[in-house]
Design a protein around this motif. Structure first.
Motif, mmCIF file in Angstrom:
data_model
loop_
_atom_site.group_PDB
_atom_site.id
_atom_site.type_symbol
_atom_site.label_atom_id
_atom_site.label_comp_id
_atom_site.label_asym_id
_atom_site.label_seq_id
_atom_site.Cartn_x
_atom_site.Cartn_y
_atom_site.Cartn_z
ATOM 1 N N MET A 25 28.685 -17.367 63.875
ATOM 2 C CA MET A 25 26.896 -17.417 63.524
ATOM 3 C C MET A 25 26.400 -18.878 63.097
ATOM 4 O O MET A 25 25.360 -18.913 63.760
ATOM 5 C CB MET A 25 26.765 -16.027 62.427
ATOM 6 N N THR A 84 24.631 -5.996 59.390
ATOM 7 C CA THR A 84 25.783 -6.507 59.063
ATOM 8 C C THR A 84 25.795 -7.393 57.865
ATOM 9 O O THR A 84 24.617 -8.061 57.538
ATOM 10 C CB THR A 84 26.341 -7.314 60.351
ATOM 11 N N GLY A 127 21.454 -8.526 71.245
ATOM 12 C CA GLY A 127 22.198 -9.339 72.263
ATOM 13 C C GLY A 127 23.211 -8.316 72.850
ATOM 14 O O GLY A 127 22.694 -7.311 73.412
ATOM 15 N N THR A 128 24.435 -8.620 72.591
ATOM 16 C CA THR A 128 25.466 -7.642 73.267
ATOM 17 C C THR A 128 25.520 -6.330 72.752
ATOM 18 O O THR A 128 26.237 -5.376 73.155
ATOM 19 C CB THR A 128 26.820 -8.296 73.034
ATOM 20 N N VAL A 130 23.096 -4.382 72.395
ATOM 21 C CA VAL A 130 22.053 -3.229 72.819
ATOM 22 C C VAL A 130 22.748 -1.909 73.591
ATOM 23 O O VAL A 130 23.611 -2.054 74.310
ATOM 24 C CB VAL A 130 21.181 -3.950 74.034
ATOM 25 N N THR A 131 22.279 -0.950 73.083
ATOM 26 C CA THR A 131 22.560 0.480 74.037
ATOM 27 C C THR A 131 21.377 1.118 74.457
ATOM 28 O O THR A 131 20.332 1.509 73.881
ATOM 29 C CB THR A 131 23.198 1.337 72.889
ATOM 30 N N GLY A 132 21.217 1.296 75.763
ATOM 31 C CA GLY A 132 20.012 2.085 76.220
ATOM 32 C C GLY A 132 18.775 1.171 76.254
ATOM 33 O O GLY A 132 18.694 -0.153 76.074
ATOM 34 N N ALA A 133 17.773 1.930 76.600
ATOM 35 C CA ALA A 133 16.473 1.066 76.826
ATOM 36 C C ALA A 133 16.034 0.655 75.249
ATOM 37 O O ALA A 133 16.247 1.636 74.378
ATOM 38 C CB ALA A 133 15.431 2.214 77.520
ATOM 39 N N ARG A 135 14.315 0.559 71.854
ATOM 40 C CA ARG A 135 13.528 1.667 71.272
ATOM 41 C C ARG A 135 12.344 0.814 70.623
ATOM 42 O O ARG A 135 12.141 -0.328 70.870
ATOM 43 C CB ARG A 135 14.296 2.223 70.046
ATOM 44 N N ILE A 202 35.215 -21.434 69.104
ATOM 45 C CA ILE A 202 36.248 -20.195 69.196
ATOM 46 C C ILE A 202 37.350 -21.016 69.999
ATOM 47 O O ILE A 202 36.964 -21.445 71.291
ATOM 48 C CB ILE A 202 35.562 -19.030 69.986
HETATM 49 N N1 LIG Z 1 31.624 -13.890 69.632
HETATM 50 C C1 LIG Z 1 30.533 -13.380 69.588
HETATM 51 O O1 LIG Z 1 30.069 -12.341 70.154
HETATM 52 C C2 LIG Z 1 29.421 -13.576 68.768
HETATM 53 C C3 LIG Z 1 28.337 -13.083 68.522
HETATM 54 N N2 LIG Z 1 27.220 -13.160 67.971
HETATM 55 C C4 LIG Z 1 25.874 -12.690 68.070
HETATM 56 O O2 LIG Z 1 26.112 -11.367 67.631
HETATM 57 C C5 LIG Z 1 25.499 -10.666 68.611
HETATM 58 C C6 LIG Z 1 25.966 -9.159 68.844
HETATM 59 O O3 LIG Z 1 25.740 -8.533 67.581
HETATM 60 P P1 LIG Z 1 25.681 -7.072 67.181
HETATM 61 O O4 LIG Z 1 27.109 -6.439 67.690
HETATM 62 O O5 LIG Z 1 25.460 -7.055 65.876
HETATM 63 O O6 LIG Z 1 24.589 -6.456 68.232
HETATM 64 P P2 LIG Z 1 23.177 -6.880 68.297
HETATM 65 O O7 LIG Z 1 22.939 -7.493 69.711
HETATM 66 O O8 LIG Z 1 22.645 -7.629 67.300
HETATM 67 O O9 LIG Z 1 22.403 -5.504 68.332
HETATM 68 C C7 LIG Z 1 22.668 -4.551 67.571
HETATM 69 C C8 LIG Z 1 21.275 -3.956 66.706
HETATM 70 O O10 LIG Z 1 20.698 -3.577 67.910
HETATM 71 C C9 LIG Z 1 20.180 -2.385 67.519
HETATM 72 N N3 LIG Z 1 20.014 -1.626 68.942
HETATM 73 C C10 LIG Z 1 21.099 -1.319 69.854
HETATM 74 N N4 LIG Z 1 20.282 -0.785 70.853
HETATM 75 C C11 LIG Z 1 18.803 -0.671 70.558
HETATM 76 C C12 LIG Z 1 17.923 -0.183 71.438
HETATM 77 N N5 LIG Z 1 17.887 0.128 72.647
HETATM 78 N N6 LIG Z 1 16.663 -0.543 71.031
HETATM 79 C C13 LIG Z 1 16.623 -0.898 69.503
HETATM 80 N N7 LIG Z 1 17.448 -1.350 68.791
HETATM 81 C C14 LIG Z 1 18.771 -1.275 69.201
HETATM 82 C C15 LIG Z 1 21.131 -1.947 66.527
HETATM 83 O O11 LIG Z 1 20.366 -0.681 65.910
HETATM 84 P P3 LIG Z 1 21.131 0.734 65.419
HETATM 85 O O12 LIG Z 1 21.412 1.185 66.661
HETATM 86 O O13 LIG Z 1 22.315 -0.107 64.636
HETATM 87 O O14 LIG Z 1 20.212 1.320 64.594
HETATM 88 C C16 LIG Z 1 21.442 -2.979 65.761
HETATM 89 O O15 LIG Z 1 20.785 -2.999 64.719
HETATM 90 C C17 LIG Z 1 25.385 -11.323 70.093
HETATM 91 O O16 LIG Z 1 24.702 -11.069 70.902
HETATM 92 C C18 LIG Z 1 25.308 -12.748 69.344
HETATM 93 O O17 LIG Z 1 24.030 -12.974 69.321
HETATM 94 C C19 LIG Z 1 27.054 -14.770 67.068
HETATM 95 O O18 LIG Z 1 26.834 -14.387 65.788
HETATM 96 C C20 LIG Z 1 28.525 -15.558 67.144
HETATM 97 C C21 LIG Z 1 29.645 -14.919 67.924
#
Ligand SMILES: NC(=O)C1=CN([C@@H]2O[C@H](COP(=O)(O)OP(=O)(O)OC[C@H]3O[C@@H](n4cnc5c(N)ncnc54)[C@H](OP(=O)(O)O)[C@@H]3O)[C@@H](O)[C@H]2O)[C@@H](O)CC1
Ligand SMILES: Nc1ncnc2c1ncn2[C@@H]1O[C@H](COP(=O)(O)OP(=O)(O)O)[C@@H](O)[C@H]1O
Ligand SMILES: [K+]
Length: 479
Positions: A25, A84, A127-128, A130-133, A135, A202
């Motif tokens: 990060m 996290t 980032g990666t 995201v699930t669905g449209a 919110r 990495i």
């Molecule tokens: N090696 C690597 O990969 C590295 C990856 N790294 C970084 O980590 C990122 C991935 O992090 P991640 O897994 O925490 O997910 P992330 O994209 O922050 O989203 C999760 C959040 O989104 C929310 N949410 C979900 N859907 C939603 C919606 N439709 N509408 C609204 N909200 C929505 C969801 O909320 P919840 O569903 O939990 O209530 C949760 O809070 C990656 O893209 C990169 O930037 C770097 O740090 C370094 C190395």
């Protein structure tokens, strides 16, 4: 090019190599800040719009590297809901450093987000993960970002865009520049944005060597019932009795619900005698012969997978029976030991994972080399020619299907004892039920090697193959 799932696996492997996610990060945030600095002048206004996951965490880090600018870090949602630990720690750090922040969703409403006189916006909502449209408030935030005049730099993926497909189910951020990490993502290829692929520390080893990130999930639905988690048939035995029993018990220890053993009647009672956990079906005769293949195929078609070879012996009749079986089988099978020699000659619609040691590989017509990197290339080439997945056992196991190659480093020389290959075949057979061949083979090699290491800790070079059985399930506790 790397998919989101594969990226998560590589992430976990990097952590296992001693490169923790928080370090990744830090590198990600630093890379984002570097691109931002190239796009603005000192004193410019930079607003970082952040989500509650690690994507937001990257921006909390980036803010620390942009102290020379007029920054504002905006968190969508309450800090308590940051998902996290590493993102939370980086949020706390900028709080303690008294960097300017705003929390949206409590007192401030997203509509009050004033992005009019902003020079650059960092899109770090999703980032990666995201699930669905999108919110709320992310959806409104995305629209406000898109309506602003500012340059938009997206962290990893523009929020709302699926990293693998490039599509978005609802509104998505329209970024000018994307800073993605480690490798580009399939979904970025067709975006109308500049893409920077940032190295974040990495090492290639995290992709090349099998690690905890490569293990299939052990999650089971509470409403599971008998057979949901695999019913496999072991076709083995003949002169030998131990091999099919080891394979069958290994398949159970690797999570199968039901394991059937089809073996010649001459050894059926001996094989049954090893364990009440095995369902033994006696075949006429003293070895696997063409006359019983029809019946075995009828049983095999009812199964989720087959493991053919352990202890079959190499009689000409048995080779012919294996050839006839593969000619009629269209499911998933692990081919091991004396059945391997048949594979290059037989035309089969089955999905095979072959598990030769280096001698058996050469007998199949493959080439090997002492240097594992040369061996990996040779095995990958041969797998491509064969059209099946190969797991070539040794100090470094080479797993290849002609497209992808993984190398497994777990295991110990104490595993040269007889029977460990039979255990490996059972583990791969169990995983192959619900996992793609390459992943099943890589994970099978990894878990068997781990079990061997645990057994060697206890018994040194006196370990025997049955010691691995008790230790197999320990390896599945991947985080
Ligand atoms: N090696 C690597 O990969 C590295 C990856 N790294 C970084 O980590 C990122 C991935 O992090 P991640 O897994 O925490 O997910 P992330 O994209 O922050 O989203 C999760 C959040 O989104 C929310 N949410 C979900 N859907 C939603 C919606 N439709 N509408 C609204 N909200 C929505 C969801 O909320 P919840 O569903 O939990 O209530 C949760 O809070 C990656 O893209 C990169 O930037 C770097 O740090 C370094 C190395
Ligand atoms: N020298 C070694 N170092 C580490 N692991 C080994 C070594 N030799 C064999 N193994 C492991 O033992 C298992 C069985 O391999 P092998 O003994 O070649 O099979 P077989 O029992 O069919 O001869 C494999 O998982 C392999 O990775
Ligand atoms: K983003």
């Amino acid at each position: 090019m790397i998919t989101a799932d594969r990226m998560a696996a590589v992430d976990a492997n990097a952590a296992a190599l001693g490169i923790p996610r928080k370090q990744l990060m830090e590198s990600s945030g630093n890379a984002v800040a570097r691109v931002v600095r190239e796009s603005v002048d000192p004193g410019d206004r930079v607003v970082l719009v952040c989500g509650r996951g690690n994507n937001g965490g990257d921006a909390f880090v980036a803010a620390r590297f942009l102290d020379a600018y007029d920054t504002e870090t905006v968190l969508l949602g309450h800090p308590e809901r940051i998902g996290t630990e590493i993102a939370r720690e980086n949020w706390d750090a900028i709080q303690h450093a008294e960097l300017p922040t705003t929390v949206v969703g409590d007192t401030t409403d997203i509509a009050d987000l004033d992005l009019d006189d902003v020079d650059l916006i960092v899109d770090a909502m999703l980032g990666t993960g995201v699930t669905g449209a999108l919110r709320e408030p992310e959806a409104t935030a995305a629209r406000v970002i898109n309506e602003s005049e500012a340059t938009v730099v997206a962290v990893d993926v523009p929020s709302g865009v699926d990293a693998d497909t490039g599509t978005s189910e609802g509104v998505a951020v329209d970024a000018d520049h994307v800073v993605t990490f480690h490798d580009t993502k399939p979904g970025l290829a067709d975006l109308d944005a500049a893409v920077t692929v940032a190295e974040i520390g990495i090492p290639a080893a995290a992709e090349r060597f099998v690690g905890p990130g490569d293990l299939p999930s052990q999650h089971r639905a509470a409403a599971s019932h008998k057979g949901d988690h695999g019913e496999v048939l072991v076709i083995g035995g003949g002169p030998y009795t131990g091999a099919p029993a080891l394979t069958g018990q290994a398949a159970l220890r690797a999570g199968c619900d039901l394991v059937h053993i089809a073996c010649p009647e001459s050894v059926a009672r001996d094989v049954q005698g090893y364990s009440e956990n095995l369902i033994v079906h006696a075949l006429d005769g003293e070895r696997f012969t063409p006359s019983v293949v029809e019946g075995v195929l009828d049983r095999a078609v009812e199964m989720d997978g087959v493991i053919c070879g352990p202890g079959l012996g190499d009689h000409a009749e048995t080779r012919e029976a294996v050839s006839n079986f593969l000619g009629g089988f269209e499911g998933r099978a692990v081919i091991d030991a004396d059945a391997l020699g048949v594979v290059p000659e037989v035309d089969t619609d089955a999905t095979l994972v072959c598990t030769p040691h280096q001698g058996e590989l050469q007998a199949m017509g493959g080439e090997t080399a002492d240097d594992w990197e040369q061996r990996a290339d040779l095995v990958a080439e041969f797998a491509g020619e064969l059209g099946h997945t190969l797991l070539v056992k040794g100090p470094y196991d080479i797993v290849a299907d002609g497209e992808t190659t993984r190398v497994n480093r777990t295991g110990t020389p104490a595993m040269t004892v007889g029977g460990t290959g039979d255990v490996l075949a059972g583990v791969v057979g169990a995983l192959l039920v619900a996992t793609e061949p390459l992943t099943a083979a890589a994970a099978g090699a990894y878990l068997t090697g781990r079990a061997g290491e645990a057994a060697a800790d206890a018994r040194g070079n006196g370990l025997v193959a049955t010691d691995l059985l008790d230790r197999l399930s320990e390896g599945f506790d991947n985080e």
